[in-house]
Design a protein around this motif. Structure first.
Motif, PDB file in Angstrom:
ATOM      1  N   ILE A  31       0.836  -1.195   0.000  1.00 56.18           N
ATOM      2  CA  ILE A  31       0.000   0.000   0.000  1.00 56.18           C
ATOM      3  C   ILE A  31       0.877   1.254   0.000  1.00 56.18           C
ATOM      4  O   ILE A  31       1.779   1.379   0.826  1.00 56.18           O
ATOM      5  N   ASP A  32       0.603   2.121  -0.954  1.00 57.67           N
ATOM      6  CA  ASP A  32       1.338   3.387  -1.048  1.00 57.67           C
ATOM      7  C   ASP A  32       0.804   4.403  -0.042  1.00 57.67           C
ATOM      8  O   ASP A  32       1.555   5.099   0.626  1.00 57.67           O
ATOM      9  N   SER A  33      -0.534   4.486   0.010  1.00 60.91           N
ATOM     10  CA  SER A  33      -1.173   5.399   0.972  1.00 60.91           C
ATOM     11  C   SER A  33      -2.531   4.831   1.361  1.00 60.91           C
ATOM     12  O   SER A  33      -3.046   3.930   0.701  1.00 60.91           O
ATOM     13  N   GLY A  34      -3.102   5.389   2.414  1.00 55.83           N
ATOM     14  CA  GLY A  34      -4.369   4.868   2.921  1.00 55.83           C
ATOM     15  C   GLY A  34      -4.137   3.611   3.731  1.00 55.83           C
ATOM     16  O   GLY A  34      -3.047   3.428   4.294  1.00 55.83           O
ATOM     17  N   LYS A  35      -5.151   2.756   3.813  1.00 53.27           N
ATOM     18  CA  LYS A  35      -4.972   1.506   4.571  1.00 53.27           C
ATOM     19  C   LYS A  35      -5.375   0.324   3.707  1.00 53.27           C
ATOM     20  O   LYS A  35      -6.043   0.491   2.677  1.00 53.27           O
ATOM     21  N   THR A  36      -5.010  -0.830   4.170  1.00 59.51           N
ATOM     22  CA  THR A  36      -5.292  -2.014   3.358  1.00 59.51           C
ATOM     23  C   THR A  36      -6.729  -2.489   3.578  1.00 59.51           C
ATOM     24  O   THR A  36      -7.465  -1.927   4.391  1.00 59.51           O
ATOM     25  N   LEU A  37      -7.086  -3.507   2.841  1.00 59.80           N
ATOM     26  CA  LEU A  37      -8.455  -4.021   2.898  1.00 59.80           C
ATOM     27  C   LEU A  37      -8.600  -4.962   4.104  1.00 59.80           C
ATOM     28  O   LEU A  37      -7.835  -5.912   4.252  1.00 59.80           O
ATOM     29  N   ALA A  38      -9.588  -4.660   4.941  1.00 56.69           N
ATOM     30  CA  ALA A  38      -9.817  -5.516   6.117  1.00 56.69           C
ATOM     31  C   ALA A  38     -10.716  -6.685   5.731  1.00 56.69           C
ATOM     32  O   ALA A  38     -11.466  -6.610   4.767  1.00 56.69           O
ATOM     33  N   ALA A  39     -10.651  -7.739   6.546  1.00 55.87           N
ATOM     34  CA  ALA A  39     -11.408  -8.962   6.231  1.00 55.87           C
ATOM     35  C   ALA A  39     -12.908  -8.703   6.179  1.00 55.87           C
ATOM     36  O   ALA A  39     -13.623  -9.272   5.371  1.00 55.87           O
ATOM     37  N   ASN A  40     -13.349  -7.836   7.054  1.00 55.58           N
ATOM     38  CA  ASN A  40     -14.799  -7.616   7.125  1.00 55.58           C
ATOM     39  C   ASN A  40     -15.246  -6.356   6.376  1.00 55.58           C
ATOM     40  O   ASN A  40     -16.365  -5.907   6.519  1.00 55.58           O
ATOM     41  N   ASP A  41     -14.335  -5.790   5.593  1.00 54.58           N
ATOM     42  CA  ASP A  41     -14.650  -4.549   4.872  1.00 54.58           C
ATOM     43  C   ASP A  41     -15.416  -4.884   3.593  1.00 54.58           C
ATOM     44  O   ASP A  41     -14.825  -5.341   2.619  1.00 54.58           O
ATOM     45  N   ARG A  42     -16.727  -4.628   3.592  1.00 58.96           N
ATOM     46  CA  ARG A  42     -17.542  -4.994   2.434  1.00 58.96           C
ATOM     47  C   ARG A  42     -17.788  -3.810   1.489  1.00 58.96           C
ATOM     48  O   ARG A  42     -18.402  -3.981   0.445  1.00 58.96           O
ATOM     49  N   ASP A  43     -17.302  -2.637   1.897  1.00 61.16           N
ATOM     50  CA  ASP A  43     -17.563  -1.459   1.058  1.00 61.16           C
ATOM     51  C   ASP A  43     -16.282  -0.853   0.491  1.00 61.16           C
ATOM     52  O   ASP A  43     -16.340   0.064  -0.329  1.00 61.16           O
ATOM     53  N   GLY A  44     -15.167  -1.334   0.937  1.00 68.63           N
ATOM     54  CA  GLY A  44     -13.910  -0.693   0.541  1.00 68.63           C
ATOM     55  C   GLY A  44     -13.226  -1.388  -0.637  1.00 68.63           C
ATOM     56  O   GLY A  44     -13.464  -2.563  -0.907  1.00 68.63           O
ATOM     57  N   ILE A  45     -12.409  -0.625  -1.318  1.00 65.53           N
ATOM     58  CA  ILE A  45     -11.571  -1.206  -2.381  1.00 65.53           C
ATOM     59  C   ILE A  45     -10.162  -0.630  -2.286  1.00 65.53           C
ATOM     60  O   ILE A  45      -9.954   0.456  -1.725  1.00 65.53           O
ATOM     61  N   LEU A  46      -9.210  -1.408  -2.847  1.00 67.30           N
ATOM     62  CA  LEU A  46      -7.849  -0.877  -3.057  1.00 67.30           C
ATOM     63  C   LEU A  46      -7.736  -0.600  -4.544  1.00 67.30           C
ATOM     64  O   LEU A  46      -8.272  -1.361  -5.362  1.00 67.30           O
TER      65      LEU A  46
END
Lengths: 385, 221
Positions: free
Chosen positions: A128-143
């Motif tokens: 990851i360059d910036s921000g945070k990585t994808l969590a296991a329970n993250d259903r709305d986020g993307i990288l």
């Protein structure tokens, strides 16, 4: 033989000033081979490590030829769970689509994975360059890959819309910017496996399963075992996966070989020319050598031996320079926007290979003037005809 | 005993399209222990004769016998071996190895011949030619006469049966020339060394046992 050594040594000593240049040419040529090959190995290893880190398990399971997806994922995962020596696995779904942000949109590759499983197999989610990585329970986020983010001018926290290949649409929040140093930096987004299954109606299916083994060197055995257990024919070992990466380096390797050949040719020509000039200057001496009873083969050997003397000294210096140069550049690599850093990798075979090839070329280069010397006509040489 | 014998020895060279007959049927015989001078005008074939009998060159036709053995058609390796073991050469321009010391110059043919006591023998020979105090000098540090004496010592290194000298005094002053010829005389008388010497000088020729006169590639009787 001792007389040949004796004369070759004395003659070389007499010409040491001329030979210093030859030794330098050989040393530079040898060091050049070591450093360039070290760079090629560094580059190749770097790419291979990145590929292994982000895109491949020790074994990768693909759908059978007639299928687009691996069916019955749950059962297959259970079978993998039951296999001794399988440490972890990560199913992935790959699909196409478009990413829309404000008025802009881009064609994308969607890579869906289960973060908790993926982290057991690769370190992709840590790139990851910036921000945070994808969590296991993250259903709305993307990288989102950094180039894609740059093209669409999206930032961490922005909302962007994905249109999946089946036409379904969903809005996601940008959690992090991905930078892997590989092709996936171009237009890849990573979403949660469950999201992709839902949107693409791919329940209990996967595009690929990456498998991590306790001992990666046993991938050959496990390939057959897994194939039998899972009923899947298309299984690749990590070495097969990196073949494509290796083949893409073939051109670079060819270029570096060409550069090495030029370096070697320069060294060889220097040896050949200097020996040739030396022989021309010492024609009368060669005539005397033969007149007093030195055989043609012994004269030949005198000059081959001289080339070997020069070669040994030049190669030893070249090895030292090559070692020092490679080690220095290994410790102080060049910054590279793709790989992060670009530097050589030192291993002993670099020295062995460079030394052996250089010595062979030097002997070949010396053979022509040495042969000329051995065939010198005694009368013409002594009387300077 | 006949040590050198030539029979109808011929040697021709091509100068462009013209054939030059350097030797045109030479029949000669030299006995063991003889000190022979080869004389004649320039271009009469003296040096060619010496080169052929010394196996430095091959004849166009005819035969060469050394100690009764036909050596005419020996291959390059055998000729080299024969030169090493049975011949000694003294040239007009000394032709020493400039990178070797006086001692090493004399040692070298013995090293080639795999002799074990070459250092002692080299010292002995250099003492014989009066250069025992110049062992570690380079040839460039010696006078012409001294260099020629080193050449003679070198030519004797492997106790050759035949010593061939091509105008050995041609590049020396009168005093040095006399010294060299006296040295040859001494070797011939005290050690029975067979010596065949090419010379232009009637005085030097006169100091030998016999003179063979060459003219136009043949022996003048």
């Amino acid at each position: 033989m001792s007389s040949v050594f004796f004369y070759a040594r004395k003659d070389a000593k007499k010409n040491w000033k001329m030979f210093v240049f030859v030794i330098m040419a050989i040393a530079i040529s040898t060091a050049n081979i070591i450093i360039i090959n070290g760079f090629m190995d560094g580059l190749t290893d770097g790419f291979l490590e990145k590929t292994m880190d982000t895109s491949s398990g020790h074994i990768n399971i693909y759908p059978n030829e007639q299928d687009k997806y691996i069916e019955g994922l749950g059962i297959k995962e259970k079978k993998l769970d039951g296999l001794d020596g399988v440490v972890a696995y990560s199913p992935r779904i790959t699909a196409g689509g478009t990413l829309h942000y404000k008025e802009k949109f881009k064609t994308i590759k969607i890579l869906a994975l289960d973060p908790s499983k993926e982290n057991e197999v690769t370190i992709l989610l840590s790139k990851i360059d910036s921000g945070k990585t994808l969590a296991a329970n993250d259903r709305d986020g993307i990288l989102i890959s950094y180039r894609l983010a740059d093209d669409l001018k999206v930032k961490i926290g922005d909302e962007a819309t994905i249109v999946f290949e089946n036409g379904k649409i969903r809005v996601f929040k940008i959690r992090g910017i991905l930078h892997t140093g590989l092709a996936m930096d171009t237009n890849t987004i990573i979403i949660n496996f469950e999201d992709a299954s839902e949107q693409l109606n791919l329940f209990n299916k996967a595009s690929i399963i990456l498998v991590k083994l306790q001992d990666g060197t046993l991938s050959g055995q496990y390939k057959n075992k897994i194939s039998g257990e899972l009923g899947i024919q298309k299984i690749k070992e990590w070495e097969q996966e990196i073949e494509s990466v290796l083949s893409s380096f073939k051109t670079f390797r060819d270029i570096s070989n060409f550069m090495n050949a030029i370096g070697l040719f320069t060294g060889a020509v220097s040896v050949g020319i200097v020996l040739y000039i030396n022989i021309l200057h010492r024609r009368r001496q060669i005539g005397i050598l033969k007149a007093i009873g030195m055989k043609d083969s012994q004269v030949l050997f005198v000059y081959i031996l001289q080339a070997v003397f020069l070669g040994i000294i030049g190669i030893l210096i070249g090895d030292a320079l090559g070692y020092a140069g490679t080690k220095y550049l290994e410790a102080h690599p060049f910054p590279d926007p793709t790989l992060g850093s670009l530097g050589p990798r030192f291993h002993l075979s670099l020295i062995y290979d460079a030394s052996l090839v250089t010595m062979l070329i030097i002997i070949l280069a010396a053979a022509i003037p040495a042969l000329m010397a051995s065939r010198t006509n005694i009368i013409k040489a002594i009387w300077g005809e | 005993m006949e040590i050198i014998k030539t029979s109808n020895l011929k040697k021709s060279y091509m100068l462009g399209n013209v054939e030059v007959k350097a030797l045109n049927g030479v029949d000669t015989s030299i006995e063991q222990g003889e000190f022979v001078a080869i004389m004649g005008p320039s271009g009469c074939g003296k040096s060619t004769f010496l080169n052929l009998t010394g196996m430095l060159d091959t004849p166009t036709s005819g035969e060469i016998y050394l100690e009764g053995k036909d050596v005419t058609n020996m291959n390059s390796n055998m000729r080299a071996e024969y030169r090493l073991k049975y011949m000694g050469f003294v040239f007009q321009f000394f032709n020493l190895f400039n990178e070797l010391t006086v001692m090493e110059n004399v040692m070298f043919p013995m090293m080639l011949n795999k002799r074990s006591n070459y250092k002692e023998r080299a010292k002995e020979l250099l003492n014989l030619v009066g250069l025992g105090d110049r062992l570690n000098h380079l040839p460039s540090e010696l006078s012409g006469g001294q260099q020629q004496r080193v050449t003679i010592a070198r030519s004797l290194a492997n106790d050759p049966k035949i010593l061939l000298a091509d105008e050995p005094t041609g590049n020396l002053d009168t005093a040095s020339s006399i010294e060299i010829i006296e040295l040859f005389r001494k070797l011939n008388q005290e050690q029975g060394q067979t010596i065949v010497m090419v010379t232009h000088s009637p005085e030097i020729g006169g100091m030998t046992d016999r003179i063979i006169h060459f003219r136009d590639g043949t022996i003048e009787h």
